[in-house]
Design a protein around this motif. Structure first.
Motif, short mmCIF file in Angstrom:
data_model
loop_
_atom_site.label_atom_id
_atom_site.label_comp_id
_atom_site.label_asym_id
_atom_site.label_seq_id
_atom_site.Cartn_x
_atom_site.Cartn_y
_atom_site.Cartn_z
N VAL A 97 10.60 3.35 1.57
CA VAL A 97 11.78 2.50 1.33
C VAL A 97 11.93 1.48 2.45
N LEU A 98 11.78 1.91 3.70
CA LEU A 98 11.90 0.98 4.82
C LEU A 98 10.82 -0.10 4.78
N ALA A 144 15.00 -3.92 -6.18
CA ALA A 144 13.59 -4.29 -6.19
C ALA A 144 12.73 -3.16 -5.61
N ALA A 145 13.22 -2.52 -4.56
CA ALA A 145 12.49 -1.39 -3.97
C ALA A 145 12.39 -0.25 -4.96
N ALA A 146 13.46 -0.01 -5.72
CA ALA A 146 13.45 1.06 -6.72
C ALA A 146 12.39 0.80 -7.78
N GLU A 147 12.32 -0.43 -8.25
CA GLU A 147 11.33 -0.77 -9.28
C GLU A 147 9.92 -0.66 -8.72
N ARG A 148 9.74 -1.09 -7.50
CA ARG A 148 8.42 -1.07 -6.88
C ARG A 148 7.93 0.35 -6.64
N LEU A 149 8.85 1.25 -6.28
CA LEU A 149 8.48 2.61 -5.93
C LEU A 149 8.61 3.58 -7.10
N GLY A 150 9.14 3.11 -8.23
CA GLY A 150 9.33 3.99 -9.37
C GLY A 150 10.45 4.98 -9.17
N LEU A 151 11.50 4.57 -8.45
CA LEU A 151 12.65 5.42 -8.17
C LEU A 151 13.92 4.80 -8.76
N LEU A 161 0.82 -1.20 0.00
CA LEU A 161 0.00 0.00 0.00
C LEU A 161 0.86 1.26 0.00
N ARG A 162 1.97 1.24 0.73
CA ARG A 162 2.88 2.40 0.74
C ARG A 162 3.44 2.64 -0.66
N ALA A 163 3.73 1.54 -1.38
CA ALA A 163 4.26 1.67 -2.74
C ALA A 163 3.19 2.15 -3.71
N LEU A 164 1.95 1.78 -3.46
CA LEU A 164 0.86 2.16 -4.36
C LEU A 164 0.42 3.60 -4.17
N ALA A 165 0.47 4.11 -2.95
CA ALA A 165 -0.10 5.42 -2.63
C ALA A 165 0.36 6.56 -3.54
#
Length: 281
Positions: free
Chosen positions: A227-228, A239-246, A177-181
């Motif tokens: 990120v956390l 993987a976090a970068a891809e998920r968050l678009g960063l 949900l944090r990644a989607l927001a």
């Protein structure tokens, strides 16, 4: 979903559809019973003939779109040969001729239908179809988020010993949900989602963390928490970068900043400290 929430979601989508296409009339509704959609929202209509109309699967243009799980359109509703005509009286009372119907589908299940219409028998082009589909997608996304929020809140109300994996599910979903927001255009829905994430984080996660004397007053930037949350779910920086678009470098920067604020020397220490501070579930 409450009727008030349904009204807001549908009203916003219909307004977006009319603005994007210039269509004078738009209407729609969400699932009222297992096989029926109830028309609850009208925009640009001259009468109330369509209000409260129950659209059954397979009946009329909307019922056909529900049955086929795809957009359907007719250039002249009253003369159309490929639909049934149970709703002709209501459509005629409103004076509608050219109509497009798009189903709202969430996880392969129809949850509603949107319509756009003209009072002249004019073919609708691809731009109208694309805008109608986009409006339906907005409703779909809102329903997905709200469904997930309700699921998470129900998990937090379960006794911890009653379901061993409940909190791990909460943590994983919190990360998603944090990644989607940030991708949600509607500011109100985005704020509501962040508020729910805050409630989940404040719930304390594991039982040994609740009321811990080690809880610290720490403030992190929203992206540092994002990120956390990914790290807590087991994501690498890439993987976090891809998920968050960063970019991966940006993720590293947010992670370093969070670790510094939390007084942590490793990724794991940062996650543990964030949980103790009530920033992650």
């Amino acid at each position: 979903m409450s009727e008030a929430v349904e009204a807001v979601e549908m009203r916003t989508a219909l307004l977006t559809l009319r603005r994007a296409t210039g269509l004078p009339v738009a209407f729609g509704g969400l699932l009222h019973s297992p096989r029926q959609v109830r028309i609850a929202e009208l925009q640009g209509t001259a009468t109330n003939a369509l209000r409260g109309l129950g659209i059954c699967v397979g009946n009329g243009l909307g019922g056909k779109s529900i049955a086929l799980l795809r957009p359907c359109a007719v250039t002249d509703y009253r003369q159309a040969r490929h639909i049934s005509h149970e709703y002709d009286a209501a459509v005629a009372a409103e004076g509608l001729r050219s109509v497009v119907a798009v189903p709202v589908i969430v996880r392969r299940k129809v949850r509603g239908v949107l319509y756009g219409a003209l009072r002249d028998p004019v073919p609708m082009g691809e731009r109208v179809f694309d805008a109608a589909v986009a409006a339906a997608r907005d409703v779909e996304q809102s329903l997905v988020v709200r469904d997930e929020v309700q699921r998470l809140l129900s998990l937090t109300r379960e006794p911890v010993n009653g379901r061993a994996g409940a909190w791990e599910e909460v943590r994983e979903a919190h990360s998603e949900l944090r990644a989607l927001a940030p991708r949600i255009v509607d500011a109100g829905l985005r704020g509501e989602l962040h508020a729910v994430c805050g409630r989940l984080a404040g719930a304390g996660g594991a039982p040994q963390q609740r009321g811990s004397h080690e809880r610290r007053a720490v403030t992190l930037a929203p992206r540092e928490v994002d990120v956390l949350a990914c790290v807590a779910a087991g994501s690498t920086n890439a993987a976090a970068a891809e998920r968050l678009g960063l970019r991966p470098e940006t993720v590293k920067g947010y992670l370093r900043a969070a670790m510094r604020k939390l007084g942590a020397h490793t990724r794991l220490e940062a996650v543990v400290a964030a949980r103790r501070a009530g920033l992650l579930p």
